[in-house]
Write a protein that holds these residues in place. Sequence first.
Motif, short mmCIF file in Angstrom:
data_model
loop_
_atom_site.label_atom_id
_atom_site.label_comp_id
_atom_site.label_asym_id
_atom_site.label_seq_id
_atom_site.Cartn_x
_atom_site.Cartn_y
_atom_site.Cartn_z
N LYS A 173 1.15 -1.11 0.16
CA LYS A 173 0.06 0.01 -0.06
C LYS A 173 0.61 0.97 -0.06
O LYS A 173 0.06 2.09 -0.78
N VAL A 174 2.10 1.25 1.21
CA VAL A 174 2.86 2.39 0.90
C VAL A 174 3.17 2.47 -0.45
O VAL A 174 3.74 3.51 -0.98
N LEU A 175 3.57 1.29 -1.68
CA LEU A 175 3.81 1.76 -2.91
C LEU A 175 3.14 2.19 -3.41
O LEU A 175 3.69 2.98 -4.36
N GLU A 176 1.92 1.59 -3.51
CA GLU A 176 1.46 2.27 -4.57
C GLU A 176 0.71 3.99 -3.94
O GLU A 176 0.28 4.25 -5.43
N LEU A 177 1.49 4.29 -3.31
CA LEU A 177 0.84 5.69 -2.62
C LEU A 177 1.80 6.31 -2.82
O LEU A 177 2.48 7.52 -3.11
N ASN A 178 2.91 5.71 -3.31
CA ASN A 178 4.54 6.39 -2.80
C ASN A 178 5.82 5.58 -3.86
O ASN A 178 6.25 4.80 -2.98
N PRO A 179 5.22 5.18 -4.56
CA PRO A 179 6.16 4.23 -5.45
C PRO A 179 7.77 4.00 -5.45
O PRO A 179 8.74 3.76 -5.63
#
Length: 709
Positions: A173-179
Motif C-alpha cells: 500500500k505504501v508503494l502504491e501511494l509512493n512508488p
Amino acid sequence: MDMDNLEQQLAAYLDRSDYQEAIALCEQGINTDPTITLNYWYLGLAILLQGEESEAQAIWLSAITQVDPDAMDTVTAELLQVLQTTAIQFLDNREFQRAEIIYWQIIELDSNDRTAYYNLGNALAQQGNFDAAIDCWQNAIALKPDYIEAYEEWGKVCQKLEDFETAIACYSKVLELNPDNYQTAYNLGLCFCFVGRGEEAIACFQTAIQLKPDVTQPYGDLGYLLLQKGQLDDAIQLFNQAIPVNFLESYLKSYELFNDNACFLKALHLQPDSFDTFFYLAKIIDKNNILPQIASIIYKKAQQLKPDANIVSQQSQLDNSTAASQQIPSVKPPKDFYESTLDWANTYNLIKKYINIYPNNTLYLTPPKTPEITIHFSFRFGSKVELPASFVALVPEGRFWLNKKQDKSAVIAADNKILGDISPDFPVLSPGHPDKHPSKHSIFSVGNLPPIQKIDGTVAVLAGLLNDTYFHWMFDILPRIELLDKSGIDITGIDKFLVSSRLSFQKETLKALGIPPTKILETDEYPHIQATTLVVPSFPGSVAWMPKWACDFLRSAFLDKKQIKTEKIERIYISRNQAPNRRIINEDEIVSCLNKYGFTSVILESMSVAEQAALLAHAKVVVAPHGGGLTNTVFCNPGTKVIEIFSPNYVYPCYWLISNQIGLEYYYLQGKNPEGLYLHKLLYPDARLEDIFVNLDQLLNMLKFAQVI
C-alpha cells in the motif's frame, strides 16, 4: 508573568515531573485571574499525569462550560493544543507512557484526530504494546485512507513479529501511494523472501536498486535469490557489487586468509570468475548447511574451472562423522511439568523444602538513548518488568540435566516432572514470555537423555545456561551462591557443587566465594545426575534478567575495598580482537578515531575479575561491541556513559538492564550490513556470532549525541 513565560514555566514543571509545583502555580494563577483558561488546562494536565484522570477531566469540563457558548470551540481547541504540544514533547523525549496518557485524552476530546491515533500508536509500539498500536494505526487509516506513515509503522511491526503477509499488504500500500520509497521497496523484498515468493522479491530488489543504485544491500539480496535459482555467474556479479571497498579492505586486514569468508571476499573482488571464488562460496554454504542443494552445483562449477582439484563436501564428511559417533542414551525424558517449584512443594506438602529468599521485585526501565527516531524492538518493554521471587529448593532424589551445548537444562523431581521455573532453555526471552511456558520446554522433544549418574549425598546445582560465558557466569551463576548463603543451609555441609570451574575467571570467583575445588563436579562430566538431595538455588531473576540485589552482591564481592592497583582510565574502549566472534571488522579505524578523543583500548581477557572491576570503577565513558566485557559495567559508578555497539541482526538488552539497575547513561549504536541481509547470512549464519562493521560517521555522531565530544 506574561502568558508565554507562564506556559514555558508550566511546561518545564511537567517535563521534570514537578506536578505539585505546576499545580500550585496554576491554582495561584486561577485565584489571581479566573478568566485565564491556560491555568485550567495545565492544572488538569498535572493532575492527569499524577494518575487522577476523572479529576483532571472535571477541571477541564468546568472551565469549558463557564465560558460563553460561542467561545466553547475556541477554548476546546486551546486545550487540545496544550495537550498535543505536551504529548509531542514527551514522545520526542521518549517519555512514552506519559505521551500515551495524554493521547488517550486527546482522542476522547476529538475522536476524529487521525494524528493523535498515529502518535498514540507510536507511543504504544515503543513500549512493546504492538496489538494496541496496530489498532491505533488502523483507526488513523480509517480516518485518512492514504496515511502512508501509519501503513509504514504497521508494516515494520508486522515484519518484526513475522506476520509477513500483513507486512507485505502494508508495504504494498505504501508503494502504491509512493512508488519512490526505497526503504519500503527493500523491506517488501525481504518479506517476500521470508515467505518464499522469490520472483516478487527479485522485482522489489530490482526496484530498490533503480531507486538508489549506490546503496549496496539490495545487490547482495538479489544475488542470493539468483544463487538459489542456480544463476551462479549473475549471483557472483551482484555479490561483487554488494561489497564496498572500505568494507573489503577492513575485512581482509582483520582476518587471516585461512578464514573461508576472507578467502571468498578476496577472490570475489580480484577474480570473480575464478576457481577460488566458487570453491570458497561452496565451502561456506556447505559448512553452514545453507542451500545444500546449491552447494553441489557450485562445487561442479569450481571443478570445471580447475579440473585437477580434489573437492570433497565438508557437510558429507561431517554427516558421516556425526552418524558414526552417535550413541543411543538410555533414559527417556520427562513428559510433564510443574509450572513452578512452589507448586511442586505444595503438591507433596514439602513447603519447608522451599526457602523463599527475595520476593518478586520490579526492574524499572528507562529507554536507551539514541539519535534515531525510534528505539530498537529489543528495548521495548515499557517502563517496568516484574522479576520472579528468588528461593532455594531442596529436592529429594532430584535430577539435573544439561545438554552438551549448555543451552538446554532441567531440574527433574522424583516423580519425573520438570520444575519449570528453574529449568531454563534457549532462546532466553523476557520474564513471563508465553513462549517460555514450561509446557513448551525443549526437553519434551530432545529424544532420550544421557544415563543417570547417581550421587549419594547433597549436591548443590550452580550450573545454568552457557556456564563458560562471562556474563551468564557473573549474573546467572554467582548470585546463586548468595542465595545459598542466605538460605540458612550450612554450605560447609554440602557434599558437592555441580558447577564449571576450568576457566580462570571461574576459579577466581569460586575461590573468593568459598566454594572448595575438592567438592566440585564439573558440568561437562556430569550432564545428568541424581542426588539424594538436590539443592537448587533459583536464578536471581530470570536468566539474563538481573535484580538489583544481584548487582549489589557482585559489587560487594569483587570491588576490592582496598582498591587493587590499576591504571585509572576515564575513557575506555573494550576490544574483542582476541575473541573468536563478534569483533569489530574495521576496529583499527575505530580505535584510531577514539584515540583522538582520549580513549584507551583495553583487552580484558588478560585481567583478573578484581582488576576488571577496579578498571571499570574509574571509567566515565565506556565504548564496546556487545560482549562479555560489558558485564563489568556493573562495577561502574552511576552516571557513567556506556555506548554499546551491536550487529544489525543481533541486539540483546542485557547490558542495558545492568545500566538501569546501576544508574548508568546507556546509549547504543548498530553496525551495518553493507553487503545485504542474505549475503551476510551466508557469511554469518548465526546472528549471535556476527562480526560488526561500524560506520565511522555514525560513531562520531553518537559521541556528539552523548556529549562525549
